[in-house]
Scaffold this active site. Structure first.
Site, PDB file in Angstrom:
ATOM      1  N   GLU A  52      42.327  45.244  42.572  1.00 44.55           N
ATOM      2  CA  GLU A  52      40.834  44.955  41.809  1.00 44.55           C
ATOM      3  C   GLU A  52      41.289  44.161  40.716  1.00 44.55           C
ATOM      4  OE1 GLU A  52      39.744  48.458  39.835  1.00 44.55           O
ATOM      5  OE2 GLU A  52      41.171  49.010  39.461  1.00 44.55           O
TER       6      GLU A  52
ATOM      7  N   ASP B 293      35.881  44.509  39.730  1.00 43.82           N
ATOM      8  CA  ASP B 293      36.672  44.310  39.048  1.00 43.82           C
ATOM      9  C   ASP B 293      37.856  42.644  39.593  1.00 43.82           C
ATOM     10  OD1 ASP B 293      36.918  45.828  36.366  1.00 43.82           O
ATOM     11  OD2 ASP B 293      37.542  47.289  37.577  1.00 43.82           O
TER      12      ASP B 293
ATOM     13  N   CYS C 185      35.775  49.954  47.485  1.00 38.84           N
ATOM     14  CA  CYS C 185      34.680  51.370  46.416  1.00 38.84           C
ATOM     15  C   CYS C 185      33.853  50.735  45.794  1.00 38.84           C
ATOM     16  CB  CYS C 185      35.355  51.918  45.633  1.00 38.84           C
ATOM     17  SG  CYS C 185      37.169  52.161  44.525  1.00 38.84           S
TER      18      CYS C 185
ATOM     19  N   HIS D 177      26.492  54.990  29.649  1.00 38.47           N
ATOM     20  CA  HIS D 177      25.984  56.303  30.205  1.00 38.47           C
ATOM     21  C   HIS D 177      24.737  56.432  30.858  1.00 38.47           C
ATOM     22  CE1 HIS D 177      29.557  57.639  26.988  1.00 38.47           C
ATOM     23  NE2 HIS D 177      29.300  58.794  27.782  1.00 38.47           N
TER      24      HIS D 177
HETATM   25  C1  PEP Z   1      35.890  48.548  40.826  1.00 40.07           C
HETATM   26  O1  PEP Z   1      36.669  47.927  39.645  1.00 40.07           O
HETATM   27  O2  PEP Z   1      35.209  48.124  42.400  1.00 40.07           O
HETATM   28  C2  PEP Z   1      35.752  50.050  40.654  1.00 40.07           C
HETATM   29  C3  PEP Z   1      35.180  50.737  41.785  1.00 40.07           C
HETATM   30  O3  PEP Z   1      36.057  50.473  39.961  1.00 40.07           O
HETATM   31  P1  PEP Z   1      35.576  50.818  38.193  1.00 40.07           P
HETATM   32  O4  PEP Z   1      33.985  50.284  38.518  1.00 40.07           O
HETATM   33  O5  PEP Z   1      35.668  51.944  37.845  1.00 40.07           O
HETATM   34  O6  PEP Z   1      35.970  50.089  37.880  1.00 40.07           O
HETATM   35 MG    MG Z   2      37.665  48.837  38.639  1.00 45.16          MG
END
Ligand code: PEP
Ligand code: MG
Length: 574
Positions: free
Chosen positions: A433, A457, A504, A190
């Site tokens: 991922e 991930d 992302c 957080h």
């Molecule tokens: C990722 O795994 O790269 C992703 C964008 O999702 P999160 O960071 O929310 O797991």
């Molecule tokens: Mg992810």
């Protein structure tokens, strides 16, 4: 002077005086009172509770205005507890029966709560325990007449704390607080999320942060390098002041590029999108020139509350984002990615031995269809107001995609039968991922309108390295050739089947890596809004043809270090 290397969780440089935020000791000796003082002490207790309530309400209002109601909701539990008659009556009973001061009675209640919670393994209850402790700290401060809000009184302070609860983090007044350092936490805690939302530099620095830094020490935080300098020399302070000044000038200069296209010198275009957690962050996305929202992490709608969001709440949030971004700009809504390190307080989820390998993302949604359907209904309804797309997290098998599509078909049929206004032609993609998904992208492409690579991930699962564990962070390697190969393979398969691929994860926000990704023919990159300008600048300074050659070369290297060094040395002068 001493330097500590930690983990940068929010970028920028901060220079200030340390304020070591110690939580009050609850171990103090019990103080007794005589019978005649009982009434007076209960009055003190009531006053302290009312003051605490007023302080928390004020914090909630301020935060709602500044960052949005989802963060402000963090306080709902605090307020419910303060209004709870049982809680107050129990403290009063102890004061009366045991003839001890309000402070001592409050401490007794804490010990009891502590014991109850220790027995329970569930993480959501541990979150509640932290909230209760936070409320109690505030009550004790108010009983003592010491100011919990002291933090807001001294400008230029850097907060140093073992950990920061959500309520403590949001109570940091960004007008005064220069930055913060915590001993523990992770980039997805957080504290990290709020620090990024407020653009406050922050570093997680391990236990040394607590033992080595004393209140009033001058401290420098470099949130980009994840470094802390304690008691820096005048020369170092001057150096960092210059660095900070340069950064702020650069930040302003970079905004000039806001409306320029993100394309290489030889005309290869790539779209730069923003990652958001809350609708309010669309403002930052627009400020930094995002061409769309590449990842809307909707699980934040579920956190810091004791109930589940209704279809209407989902709808209002998605509609808001769609409208703010306009009819054209794409907004990719990721369905709930709960599990791993994110928990829903409203559900009693069993604690798992390996949560990142457990009941996470789409695995949760496919089992809790009731929750999944509510979210999907809201997405399809809100899609009427903009260019929404939807994607599923944590896909590892094709069956998961097929089952999700089946649920989408059911949701659309239901909406049709109910004569609800909705859009039924929105693109449905998947996050790539897991290595298994990346390796069968040729088949997955038959079921997907697009791929979005979740590299945070993908790296963790490819290298078998927990993304939140500082101890093995040296093994968390975005440029490991295995990762680059999985990314390239995904894009190639996407192209073969005529679908686009974006990325992302955090690696998209490192300019040199973003350039390498241009060489992979990635179509879109999505990142924290404030990271967009620097990435765009770097991409505009390189040639696509060069990036293709660099990719061809480095993909055959044998380590992350060699690849990364090569990128730094060869991309626009290093
Ligand atoms: C990722 O795994 O790269 C992703 C964008 O999702 P999160 O960071 O929310 O797991
Ligand atoms: Mg992810």
């Amino acid at each position: 002077m001493k330097k500590i290397k930690g983990l940068g969780i929010s970028s920028g440089i901060a220079i200030g005086k340390a304020f070591v935020w110690e939580t009050p000791s609850f171990q103090e000796v019990e103080s007794t009172i005589d019978k005649t003082s009982i009434k007076r002490d209960i009055k003190r207790l009531n006053e302290a509770i009312s003051t605490t309530e007023a302080q928390i309400e004020k914090l909630q209002q301020t935060f709602e205005k500044e960052v949005g109601h989802q963060y402000a909701d963090i306080f709902s539990f605090h307020l419910a507890l303060l209004k709870d008659k049982l809680f107050k009556n129990e403290i009063e009973r102890i004061i009366k029966e045991e003839r001890i001061t309000s402070e001592s009675a409050v401490r007794k209640v804490i010990h009891r709560i502590g014991k109850i919670f220790k027995k329970d393994e569930k993480d959501f209850l541990q979150d509640r325990r932290r909230d209760i402790m936070d409320v109690i700290e505030r009550i004790i401060h108010n009983l003592r007449g010491s100011s919990y809000a002291k933090l807001n009184l001294f400008p230029d302070e850097i907060i140093v704390a073992r950990d920061l609860s959500p309520s403590q983090t949001v109570s940091l007044d960004k007008k005064y607080i220069r930055g913060f350092i915590t001993a523990i936490g992770s980039a997805t805690s957080h504290a990290a999320i709020i620090a990024k939302a407020l653009e406050i530099p922050a570093v997680i620095a391990g236990e040394k942060a607590i033992t080595d830094i004393k209140s009033k020490d001058t401290v420098i935080i470099d949130g980009d390098l994840g470094e802390i300098i304690i008691k820096p020399s005048k020369k170092i302070i001057a150096e960092y002041k210059k660095k900070k000044e340069k950064l702020s000038i650069r930040k302003k200069q970079l905004l000039i590029l806001k409306n320029e296209p993100c394309e290489t010198l030889d005309g290869k275009r790539i779209s730069l999108h923003a990652n958001i957690e809350l609708p309010e962050q669309v403002d930052a996305a627009k400020k930094y020139g995002a061409e769309g929202i590449g990842l809307y992490r909707t699980e934040y709608l579920y956190l810091n509350r004791n109930d589940l969001p209704s279809e209407e709440e989902h709808f209002v949030a998605y509609k808001k984002v769609a409208e703010k971004m306009g009819k054209e700009k794409p907004v990719i809504i990721r369905t709930i990615d709960i599990g791993g390190d994110k928990f829903i307080s409203a559900l009693s989820l069993r604690k798992e031995l390996n949560p990142f390998l457990g009941w996470r993302g789409i695995r949760f949604s496919l089992e809790r269809k009731d929750i999944f359907e509510i979210q999907l209904r809201a997405i399809f309804r809100a899609a009427v107001y903009g260019n929404l797309k939807v994607m599923f997290p944590m896909i590892s098998t094709i069956e998961e995609v097929k089952q999700s599509h089946k649920i989408i078909r059911k949701v659309k049929d239901d909406l049709k039968n109910e004569k609800k206004k909705f859009r039924d032609d929105i693109d449905v993609g998947i996050m790539v991922e897991t290595p298994s998904a990346a390796l069968i992208t040729e088949q997955l492409a038959n079921e997907s309108a697009f791929f979005s690579i979740g590299s945070n991930d993908l790296i963790q699962y490819t290298l078998a390295v927990d993304r939140g564990n500082e101890k093995i962070s040296h093994l968390y390697q975005p440029c490991h050739p295995a990762v680059i190969k999985l990314i390239s393979h995904t894009i190639e398969n996407g192209k073969k089947k005529g679908i686009w691929t974006g990325l992302c994860g955090e690696m998209a926000s490192i300019p040199e890596i973003a350039c390498l990704l241009i060489g992979t023919e990635m179509d879109e990159l999505s990142m924290a809004p404030s990271a967009i300008p620097a990435v765009k600048e770097k991409i505009r300074s390189v040639k696509y043809s060069d990036m293709k050659n660099i990719l061809k070369k480095v993909i055959n290297f044998d380590s992350h270090n060699k690849v990364y060094k090569y990128l730094i040395a060869n991309i626009s002068g290093g």
